[in-house]
Design a protein around this motif. Structure first.
Motif, mmCIF file in Angstrom:
data_model
loop_
_atom_site.group_PDB
_atom_site.id
_atom_site.type_symbol
_atom_site.label_atom_id
_atom_site.label_comp_id
_atom_site.label_asym_id
_atom_site.label_seq_id
_atom_site.Cartn_x
_atom_site.Cartn_y
_atom_site.Cartn_z
ATOM 1 N N ASN A 71 0.830 -1.199 0.000
ATOM 2 C CA ASN A 71 0.000 0.000 0.000
ATOM 3 C C ASN A 71 0.869 1.255 0.000
ATOM 4 O OD1 ASN A 71 -2.588 -1.313 0.076
ATOM 5 N ND2 ASN A 71 -2.164 -1.844 2.207
ATOM 6 N N TYR A 72 0.193 2.404 -0.134
ATOM 7 C CA TYR A 72 0.860 3.705 -0.118
ATOM 8 C C TYR A 72 0.233 4.528 0.998
ATOM 9 C CZ TYR A 72 2.454 2.396 -4.820
ATOM 10 O OH TYR A 72 3.017 1.748 -5.894
ATOM 11 N N TYR A 73 1.049 5.078 1.868
ATOM 12 C CA TYR A 73 0.535 5.779 3.047
ATOM 13 C C TYR A 73 1.048 7.210 3.105
ATOM 14 C CZ TYR A 73 -0.634 1.078 4.674
ATOM 15 O OH TYR A 73 -1.145 -0.199 4.789
ATOM 16 N N ASN A 74 0.156 8.108 3.558
ATOM 17 C CA ASN A 74 0.643 9.442 3.898
ATOM 18 C C ASN A 74 1.200 9.412 5.315
ATOM 19 O OD1 ASN A 74 -1.546 9.600 5.671
ATOM 20 N ND2 ASN A 74 -2.749 10.971 4.355
ATOM 21 N N MET A 75 1.687 10.541 5.802
ATOM 22 C CA MET A 75 2.351 10.564 7.104
ATOM 23 C C MET A 75 1.397 10.280 8.264
ATOM 24 S SD MET A 75 5.591 10.945 6.658
ATOM 25 C CE MET A 75 6.228 11.463 8.251
ATOM 26 N N ARG A 76 0.106 10.367 8.002
ATOM 27 C CA ARG A 76 -0.880 10.054 9.042
ATOM 28 C C ARG A 76 -1.269 8.577 9.042
ATOM 29 N NH1 ARG A 76 -2.093 14.784 6.614
ATOM 30 N NH2 ARG A 76 -2.168 16.665 7.894
ATOM 31 N N GLY A 77 -0.682 7.818 8.113
ATOM 32 C CA GLY A 77 -0.971 6.397 8.050
ATOM 33 C C GLY A 77 -2.208 6.052 7.250
ATOM 34 N N VAL A 78 -2.720 7.001 6.459
ATOM 35 C CA VAL A 78 -3.895 6.750 5.630
ATOM 36 C C VAL A 78 -3.446 6.142 4.304
ATOM 37 C CG1 VAL A 78 -5.858 7.787 4.440
ATOM 38 C CG2 VAL A 78 -5.155 8.641 6.694
ATOM 39 N N ASN A 79 -4.106 5.067 3.893
ATOM 40 C CA ASN A 79 -3.771 4.391 2.638
ATOM 41 C C ASN A 79 -4.345 5.168 1.453
ATOM 42 O OD1 ASN A 79 -3.203 2.615 0.587
ATOM 43 N ND2 ASN A 79 -4.393 0.908 1.398
ATOM 44 N N ILE A 80 -3.494 5.596 0.538
ATOM 45 C CA ILE A 80 -3.921 6.382 -0.629
ATOM 46 C C ILE A 80 -3.604 5.638 -1.929
ATOM 47 C CG2 ILE A 80 -3.798 8.643 0.506
ATOM 48 C CD1 ILE A 80 -0.979 8.961 -0.638
#
Length: 660
Positions: A485-494
């Protein structure tokens, strides 16, 4: 045919490639004594490698005087292979500036004789030619020649620095093995002058890695003995396919771990004779040089560490496959390291210093300086709740790198997500219109449509031997984590917003000749997989967000855009560095930029005005600050003024002393 050929003694030693080990007693003799022995045709002297340590040796070319002006310009155009020590008057047999009581007709152990560019003979003396020199050329318009019509060129030789290498503790394999040095024709063309044109010829000496820098520094002290190497690493990059088959000299065996190091070679002059086909010409036989009374200036210093100046050449490996090193001056290296320190500042308190690797910026800039075709990718859709979801970090840094690369004559392509294609095209068009970007660049997307998609994207016809790009650069590009997966710094999968451009970096790892670079500021960016363990252990939520895909080089910056600015500045510094410029040009032509080039490069550096302009464009297109999602003149929660503008100003002051 030449009337003087009758009775001339032909030696087959050179043509067979044989070379006896020089006896220790000969090594102790000075050049004047050795010249007298050569004059007497002493059979112990078959080549001059290892002789007259501490004194210059010279390549010799003797050509008709009507060609002398062209050949002198040819030497000036190609100073590394053809460093001109002395040019005689027509018919002159002595060379007072280089040696006393010398006679160029007798003081070389083996000569070559050429008629119309064809090697006619090998002789141990030219006396017969000077007494009765008549040549009938195949070209009826060429008149008969007399010795008084001949001009002798004395050119610097690398044998002169072998003593300096040994004094500095660098092993000289050809001397150690009792062999003539290996010499090769390359695929690199010299700069033409009049009738003279030919490929560059290089000599090769195997050097252990730990001794490379000493070898570079010692030889760079004496440009009249060919100076610093013009290539270090895989000979195939010069067009040399088999080191075991030199075009001239002997095969010199590499020991385990040795690195092939190539110096420009005076045998280039022989190639020029063959190509230009003068009615008559003479030269030394490769390896059989003229011994001068001029001392090697590098031996008059106290070794490579005694004078650490800004011009001192330093050596860095920038590629493993193919093996390749580059050179830069100590001054340029210090400036790029200063740039690295500036972009490593962390006003956002993200802990980025934990991801810093020494000289990643420097090696990235060196690698890109040698590039011809670069693909850049950016785009981090962290704001999944907004449209567009992208942030203001990344595109400005990508454009800054692209415009400097274009200014240096490189091909540049931007790789983007399909969803962001039109938006990025609009950004590029606006950047060109406002003068932020030098010229438009192709914009492409990558889609996974089969098992060989990456290979076909990166290489012509999917052939790994024919890559379209020699460098891939990712700046603030969302990177694939260990779980796919791909995550932003908040740990949200984008992941749903990201195309699999990571696959290109993974595929490039198995394609020789493609170097990958990643620039990031948090550890979840493409390429930062090189420091994955550090991200997992030291960055917030690192165990989840850490990018799993490495790059050859990973540049950590307080804000990723700063990394792009620093790369642009570093490229400028390298291309205004005479040491690096000479290495780029293989010692051919000028080792400094023209005023027009310098003006163009300065104009295409990042600036406060240009970066403010492109940030304004991004905001107008609805692109938001990464940390706060503000639709404002800020990047990662830091306002452009004073934070980003101050960083740009400081980078420019390090680069060329001005913030403009």
């Amino acid at each position: 045919m030449l009337t003087a050929l009758k009775g001339a003694r032909l030696s087959l030693r050179f043509f067979s490639g044989a070379c006896d080990k020089v006896s220790d007693d000969l090594k102790l003799l000075g050049p004047a004594v050795l010249r007298r022995l050569i004059r007497k045709e002493d059979s112990r002297i078959t080549n001059t490698s290892g002789l007259a340590a501490g004194y210059r040796q010279a390549n010799v070319v003797i050509i008709p005087k009507h060609l002398a002006k062209d050949f002198e310009v040819f030497c000036r155009n190609n100073p590394a292979p053809l460093p001109l020590l002395y040019c005689s008057q027509p018919g002159e047999t002595s060379c007072p500036p280089l040696a006393k009581d010398a006679d160029i007709r007798t003081d070389i152990s083996q000569y070559r004789v050429y008629q119309d560019g064809v090697l006619e003979n090998g002789v141990s003396s030219l006396l017969n030619y000077s007494k009765s020199l008549r040549v009938v050329s195949q070209n009826p318009s060429v008149p008969c020649m007399e010795w008084s019509d001949m001009v002798c060129f004395y050119l610097g030789c690398s044998f002169g620095f072998e003593g300096s290498l040994k004094k500095a503790g660098v092993v000289v394999r050809n001397v150690e093995q009792g062999r003539n040095v290996s010499m090769y024709k390359t695929a690199v063309p010299c700069i033409q002058a009049g009738v003279f044109s030919c490929p560059l010829v290089v000599s090769m000496r195997p050097i252990p890695p730990a001794m490379l820098e000493a070898a570079v520094q010692v030889t760079s002290l004496d440009p009249q003995a060919h100076g610093a190497p013009v290539h270090i690493g895989d000979g195939a990059l010069l067009g040399i396919q088999d080191l075991s088959r030199p075009d001239y000299g002997d095969q010199v065996e590499l020991q385990p771990g040795d690195v092939p190091v190539f110096w420009a070679c005076g045998v280039t002059a022989i190639e020029a004779i063959v190509r230009s086909k003068p009615s008559l010409a003479f030269s030394h036989s490769p390896g059989c040089m003229f011994l001068t009374d001029v001392q090697d200036p590098s031996l008059r210093s106290h070794g490579p560490d005694s004078k650490k100046s800004e011009a001192t050449a330093l050596c860095f490996q920038i590629s493993e496959n193919p093996l390749f090193y580059s050179l830069a001056s100590q001054g340029a290296v210090a400036q790029i390291r200063h740039l690295d320190a500036i972009i490593g500042e962390d006003p956002g308190q993200r802990g980025i210093k934990a991801l810093f690797i020494q000289d990643e910026l420097l090696r990235s800039c060196l690698a890109l300086s040698h590039s011809s075709s670069v693909a850049i990718t950016t785009g981090f859709p962290t704001h999944y709740m907004h449209s567009p979801p992208d942030e203001t970090d990344g595109p400005p840094g990508a454009v800054a790198m692209a415009t400097m690369l274009l200014s240096l004559g490189k091909q540049v392509t931007l790789v983007t997500d399909k969803r962001a294609l039109q938006m990025n095209q609009d950004i590029i068009d606006e950047a060109v219109t406002t003068g932020v970007l030098k010229s438009t660049i192709p914009l492409v997307v990558f889609e996974d449509i089969g098992p060989n998609s990456s290979l076909h994207f990166l290489c012509h016809h999917g052939d790994p031997a024919k890559p379209r790009y020699d460098h891939l650069v990712a700046i603030e590009r969302s990177g694939r984590a260990e779980d796919g997966n791909y995550y932003n710094m908040r740990g949200v999968n984008i992941k749903h917003l990201v195309d699999p451009i990571d696959d290109l970096f993974i595929a490039a790892n198995n394609i020789p000749g493609i170097t990958t670079i990643g620039i990031g500021d948090g550890g979840n960016e493409l390429g930062m997989g090189k420091v994955k363990d550090r991200v997992q252990n030291l960055m917030p939520m690192g165990h989840l967000i850490a990018c799993d895909v490495p790059a050859d080089y990973a540049i950590a910056a307080g804000v990723s855009n700063w990394g792009g600015y620093a790369v642009a500045c570093g490229l400028y510094l390298l291309n205004t560095c005479p040491v690096h410029k000479r290495y780029l040009n293989k010692g051919l032509g000028m080792d400094h930029q023209t005023p027009e080039e310098l003006q163009d490069w300065i104009a295409n550096l990042p600036s406060v005005k240009k970066e403010e302009s492109i940030l304004s464009t991004l905001v107008r297109f609805g692109i938001r600050s990464g940390k706060t999602a503000h639709l404002a003149m800020e990047v990662d929660g830091l306002t452009f003024h004073p934070t980003h503008s101050d960083i740009i100003t400081r980078l420019l002051k390090v680069t060329h002393g001005s913030a403009d």
